[in-house]
Design a protein around this motif. Structure first.
Motif, PDB file in Angstrom:
ATOM      1  N   ASP A  60       0.864  -1.178   0.000  1.00 19.10           N
ATOM      2  CA  ASP A  60       0.000   0.000   0.000  1.00 19.10           C
ATOM      3  C   ASP A  60       0.905   1.234   0.000  1.00 19.10           C
ATOM      4  O   ASP A  60       1.295   1.729   1.055  1.00 19.10           O
ATOM      5  CB  ASP A  60      -0.864  -0.045   1.266  1.00 19.10           C
TER       6      ASP A  60
ATOM      7  N   ARG B 246      -0.093   4.403   1.886  1.00 20.51           N
ATOM      8  CA  ARG B 246       0.114   4.307   3.335  1.00 20.51           C
ATOM      9  C   ARG B 246       1.580   4.603   3.683  1.00 20.51           C
ATOM     10  O   ARG B 246       1.878   5.351   4.604  1.00 20.51           O
ATOM     11  CB  ARG B 246      -0.268   2.891   3.775  1.00 20.51           C
TER      12      ARG B 246
ATOM     13  N   TYR C  34      -3.811  -8.884   2.071  1.00 15.66           N
ATOM     14  CA  TYR C  34      -3.561  -7.537   2.586  1.00 15.66           C
ATOM     15  C   TYR C  34      -4.775  -6.637   2.343  1.00 15.66           C
ATOM     16  O   TYR C  34      -5.287  -6.002   3.252  1.00 15.66           O
ATOM     17  CB  TYR C  34      -2.321  -6.916   1.931  1.00 15.66           C
ATOM     18  N   TRP C  35      -5.234  -6.600   1.091  1.00 12.59           N
ATOM     19  CA  TRP C  35      -6.309  -5.653   0.770  1.00 12.59           C
ATOM     20  C   TRP C  35      -7.630  -6.068   1.400  1.00 12.59           C
ATOM     21  O   TRP C  35      -8.451  -5.219   1.732  1.00 12.59           O
ATOM     22  CB  TRP C  35      -6.431  -5.458  -0.747  1.00 12.59           C
TER      23      TRP C  35
ATOM     24  N   ARG D  73      -7.738  -4.791   4.844  1.00 12.91           N
ATOM     25  CA  ARG D  73      -7.918  -3.336   4.926  1.00 12.91           C
ATOM     26  C   ARG D  73      -9.313  -2.908   4.484  1.00 12.91           C
ATOM     27  O   ARG D  73      -9.628  -1.731   4.540  1.00 12.91           O
ATOM     28  CB  ARG D  73      -6.907  -2.621   4.023  1.00 12.91           C
TER      29      ARG D  73
END
Lengths: 553, 133
Positions: A214, A217, B128-129, B132
């Motif tokens: 990300d 981030r 991961y996504w 989130r």
């Protein structure tokens, strides 16, 4: 219990097909639920680090309410031992119709431990159910062990593949900055959610690459000065030997589960630090020895690319010293030169050029090419340029200067040969006269102001081959605005995919197209065109241009 | 939006097969929808009643509309601004990753050659996504 025996047999068979521990509860809890007197089967998974309950699973009564979960946590027995039977009188479980709870725990080394809670009614045969529960625990333990072995095999395969691909990627570039970036790119997200690469510069660390799954981030984090300096401090701590894994507080500050720093060290020198960000579950964290191995390979790749860069700079410096720093300005003519280094940039090339202006105003422009590359060719290049330049400056004729160089080469017993050409330029009433003397060098080209191109004649034999220099001679005449182009064979022999040479296909047309440009731009564009034309670009290209008449800029 | 649906924009048959196999193994409950050209993406996502995927996995080098073009068009659409877009590419050009982030990519992920690594990279990206979301 015939039904139970069959159920257990099915359980053992199905256990081999489990690919993830997440799926285990769905397999092992339902058969117990089917047994007489069972109200609910609850499964708890404990954290490896402190034994706290991390996951709740159930059949029958859902284990969702906090009061039920609190009871489950209190009764949990997450170590191997006998099953414990707890009377539920006074417990909130009574409202589910439960009279007792049979509790048994199990451990598998290195894996999260588990607790089974069999919630049963007053009629249940506790002794028999305890026996069934232990049989299911045996299946569960074996399933976890198999998953662990399979995961270890998979992880090993992935680590091997990552190291192989990382080495391949890192070795493919010779620029230290790109090497560092590739290290970070290869590891995210295969082994970490993020990776920062610091390089050591002077006494401090400088962030050279930052990659995260990300990126927004990470960008936000690095824009925060306190967070960025905290991360750098962590990397600096690793250099001074204060551990690899971060303190829990350090990771929390940057919103990660864990940070891990690995020092990049090669040939007893600290080159920098890799700082990994982890958000993944503990079971998915790579082992520290693997991270050390990766850092070691990365350090070697970075060190190699830094050494290459240092060597390349030395070669460029040496190459520059072999050529005149600046060509003299001569009244009545415009002069410019270009030198393009070939692909084998770690060896000094042998092309040279120079311009000598005699006291009487006669100009001698020389160009040459020593065969081969490297230190020996460089020494000969320097000697050839200075010999020819000095002799021509002193008024020695081109033929005699080239012959003297030939004698010198023969006397030294050099096996290398040198091609060279000298253009002696004199102002005459008819224009600028060019007397071209060649020792096996490519013929020059005159580009008329109106676009016509007139090739000169080459001829002669390269110097250093036979005792008596054999030279070619020809004459050309430049009118105002005409340009004399002298070059080495890197330009003429640049080849396209079909094997055609630049000289045969594109030289005249390109020279014609560039004729109105100022000479400095013309030589630059011409050598670039030859480079672009070629597919290998292996040879150096030197171009020297002389235009009759001073340019108005 | 359907978190269990992933849209894969990919023109290569080999990569389509590998991505399908990898996600099928690591996330068997995830539905993978393949779109074989960049030009099909926006009409598919903006059609009336279209189910929005939880993530778009985007190849960069495709004939016609490139992955970068698709990304720019997605981000220019007000309804698709929040869609997670992961660029999955074998390109090693740093300028390309900068361009993708500038255009609004959420991730720029390296596409490994080895299948075990390929599967790991995809699994970690999806995990991961999803964590989130």
């Amino acid at each position: 219990m015939g039904g139970w025996a069959e159920a257990l047999h099915r359980l053992w068979r199905a256990m081999g097909g489990i690919g993830d521990r997440e799926d285990l509860a769905e397999l092992v809890l339902p058969p117990l639920q089917e047994l007489p007197g069972v109200v609910a089967v609850w499964g708890l998974r404990h954290r490896v680090s402190d034994g706290a309950v991390a996951e709740y699973r159930w059949t029958g009564v859902p284990l969702e309410s906090e009061p039920d979960r609190a009871v489950a946590r209190r009764l949990a027995v997450w170590r191997d031992g006998d099953a414990v039977v707890v009377d539920t009188a006074g417990e909130t479980l009574a409202r589910h119709g439960a009279a007792r709870v049979i509790v048994a725990g199990f451990e598998v080394p290195g894996e999260a431990a588990g607790t089974f809670l069999l919630v049963v009614d007053a009629e249940a045969d506790v002794g028999r159910l305890s026996g069934c529960l232990w049989q299911v625990i045996d299946v569960t333990r074996e399933a976890i062990s198999r998953l662990r072995r399979r995961r270890a095999d998979d992880d090993q395969q992935i680590r091997d593949a990552l190291l192989a691909e990382a080495s391949l990627q890192m070795d493919a570039v010779l620029d230290p900055g790109q090497t560092m970036h590739r290290v970070a790119r290869m590891t995210v997200p295969a082994i970490a959610e993020g990776c920062l690469v610091y390089s050591r510069e002077g006494a401090g660390l400088v962030l050279r690459s930052a990659v995260h799954v990300d990126m927004r981030r990470l960008a936000g984090l690095l824009a925060d000065e306190a967070a960025a300096s905290g991360l750098r401090a962590l990397a600096e701590r690793a250099v001074s030997g204060d551990g690899e894994r971060s303190e829990p507080g350090d990771a929390e500050k940057v919103g990660a589960r864990l940070l891990h720093a690995q020092v990049l060290r090669a040939r007893d020198r600290v080159l920098g630090v890799l700082l990994f960000f982890f958000d993944r579950a503990e079971s998915r964290l790579p082992h520290a020895t693997f991270l050390r191995d990766l850092a070691q390979r990365a350090a070697l790749a970075v060190d190699n690319s830094e050494m290459y860069e240092r060597r390349r700079r030395e070669v460029v410096t040496l190459q520059e010293h072999l050529l005149p720093g600046r060509l003299p300005s001569v009244p009545g003519i415009s002069v410019a030169a270009a030198y393009a280094v070939g692909d084998r940039a770690l060896d000094v090339g042998g092309d040279f050029y120079d311009l000598a202006v005699r006291a009487n105003g006669v100009v001698a422009a020389l160009i040459g090419d020593v065969c081969g590359r490297g230190a020996a060719a460089a020494a000969l290049t320097g000697m050839s340029r200075h010999t020819l330049g000095t002799l021509l400056q002193e008024g020695v004729s081109p033929a005699r200067a080239l012959s003297r160089l030939n004698s010198g080469l023969r006397r030294d017993g050099s096996w290398r040969f040198v091609t060279a050409g000298v253009a002696l330029l004199r102002e005459t009433k008819a224009g600028l006269s060019v007397q071209w003397t060649s020792a096996g060098h490519p013929a020059p080209l005159v580009v008329r102001r109106d676009g016509r191109t007139v090739p000169g004649r080459g001829g002669g034999l390269a110097l250093g081959i036979i005792d008596e220099a054999r030279l070619g001679r020809s004459r050309l005449l430049l009118a105002p605005g005409d340009t004399l182009l002298m070059f080495t064979d890197g330009l003429t022999e640049s080849r396209d995919r079909a094997g055609r040479m630049f000289e045969d296909v594109a030289l005249h047309e390109t020279a014609r197209r560039l004729r109105d440009l100022p000479v400095d731009e013309m030589v630059r564009e011409l050598s670039q065109a030859a480079k672009d034309f070629g597919t290998t670009g292996a040879d150096d290209i030197a171009v020297l241009a002389i235009r009759a008449g001073v340019e108005q800029r | 939006m359907n978190e269990d649906l992933i849209m894969v924009v990919e023109d290569s048959d080999e990569d389509v097969e590998a991505i399908g196999r990898a996600i099928g193994r690591s996330h068997p409950d995830t539905r993978v929808e393949f779109v074989r050209s960049g030009a099909e993406v926006l009409p598919r996502l903006t059609a009336d009643g279209a189910i929005r995927p939880g993530m778009v996995l985007l190849d960069l080098n495709m004939p016609g509309e490139s992955g970068l073009d698709v990304l720019r068009r997605l981000r220019a659409h007000p309804d698709l601004a929040g869609l997670t877009v992961v660029v999955f590419t074998s390109s090693e050009d740093p300028a390309e990753s900068d361009a993708c982030y500038a255009a609004g990519a959420d991730s720029y992920i390296y596409k490994p050659i080895n299948f075990a690594l390929f599967q790991t990279v995809l699994r970690q990206t999806l995990d991961y996504w999803r964590s989130r979301a």
